[in-house]
Scaffold this active site. Structure first.
Site, short mmCIF file in Angstrom:
data_model
loop_
_atom_site.label_atom_id
_atom_site.label_comp_id
_atom_site.label_asym_id
_atom_site.label_seq_id
_atom_site.Cartn_x
_atom_site.Cartn_y
_atom_site.Cartn_z
N SER A 102 0.07 -2.11 -1.04
CA SER A 102 1.21 -2.50 -1.85
C SER A 102 0.79 -2.80 -3.29
O SER A 102 0.30 -1.91 -3.96
CB SER A 102 1.90 -3.68 -1.16
N ASP A 152 10.60 2.70 3.95
CA ASP A 152 10.05 1.60 3.16
C ASP A 152 11.04 1.25 2.05
O ASP A 152 11.24 2.04 1.12
CB ASP A 152 8.70 2.05 2.59
N HIS A 183 7.72 -1.24 5.05
CA HIS A 183 6.64 -1.53 4.11
C HIS A 183 5.40 -2.10 4.81
O HIS A 183 4.36 -2.27 4.17
CB HIS A 183 7.17 -2.53 3.07
C1 MLT Z 1 4.49 -4.25 -6.74
O1 MLT Z 1 5.07 -5.13 -7.34
O2 MLT Z 1 3.32 -3.92 -6.95
C2 MLT Z 1 5.29 -3.57 -5.69
O3 MLT Z 1 6.62 -3.85 -5.86
C3 MLT Z 1 4.86 -3.89 -4.33
C4 MLT Z 1 4.77 -5.37 -4.10
O4 MLT Z 1 5.77 -6.01 -3.77
O5 MLT Z 1 3.69 -5.90 -4.20
#
Ligand code: MLT
Length: 199
Positions: A102, A152, A183
């Site tokens: 992520s 996701d 996710h």
């Molecule tokens: C980010 O902010 O990098 C993406 O939205 C994924 C997350 O929630 O970390």
């Protein structure tokens, strides 16, 4: 940067760079390193930014909307940290394989977008396209595994397709693995990443 370094038993193996998701720590992905390559060095880093107390690798303005200026600054900071860590712990700076989830996958992808030799390879679990409209370096010879979820809500499927084609257009060899979930980081995708890494 706050981190854990564990020396591997086989010096010819890469250093696995572990980059957690939003709200995670440098402890989170340690079990993945065991599954991917238990003999490799491990460098697990904590993101330097806090969002309501949750560690991240760069700021965002909203869900999925990145603060590009901070993303660029934090990517440079992480790249410099890798130079310092390689010197301090005496590992090969040119043999780093990132494993990110992520937010951690997003900064790993951005390292590749900005620095040709930052990473040798990357396993990206549920990444997005970190930046659009920029020229990528020549990524010939780089290996990338992307694990994505068809449902996701945070990283829509199109983001994974776009990241796949952007990296391939820059010359990287990219494998895109789909899971029929959201996710979450699943054991099936970690096992698929291990099979890809060990191939
Ligand atoms: C980010 O902010 O990098 C993406 O939205 C994924 C997350 O929630 O970390």
């Amino acid at each position: 940067m706050k981190h854990i370094f564990k020396k591997g038993s086989n010096p010819s193996k890469p250093t696995l760079l572990l980059l957690h998701g939003t709200g995670g720590t440098e402890q989170d992905l340690l079990p993945l390193a065991e599954i991917i390559d238990k003999d490799a060095n491990v460098l697990s880093v904590r993101g330097n930014v806090l969002e309501n107390g949750m560690p991240r690798f760069f700021r965002r303005l909203a869900e999925g909307v990145f603060d590009e200026e901070d993303l660029i600054f934090r990517t440079a900071e992480l790249n410099d940290f890798l130079d310092e860590a390689a010197e301090k712990y005496e590992f090969d700076r040119h043999n780093i394989v990132a494993i990110g989830y992520s937010n951690g996958a997003n900064i790993a992808a951005n390292l590749m977008f900005h620095y040709q030799d930052a990473l040798k390879a990357a396993i990206l679990h549920h990444p997005m396209v970190p930046r659009r409209g920029i020229d990528l370096p020549d990524l010939s010879g780089k290996q990338v595994f992307i694990a994505a979820g068809t449902n996701d809500p945070i990283c829509p499927a199109q983001e994974s397709e776009d990241l796949h084609s952007l990296l391939e257009s820059a010359g990287a060899n990219v494998t895109l693995h789909w899971e029929g979930h959201g996710h979450q980081l699943t054991m099936t995708e970690v096992k698929a990443a291990a099979a890809w890494y060990n191939n």
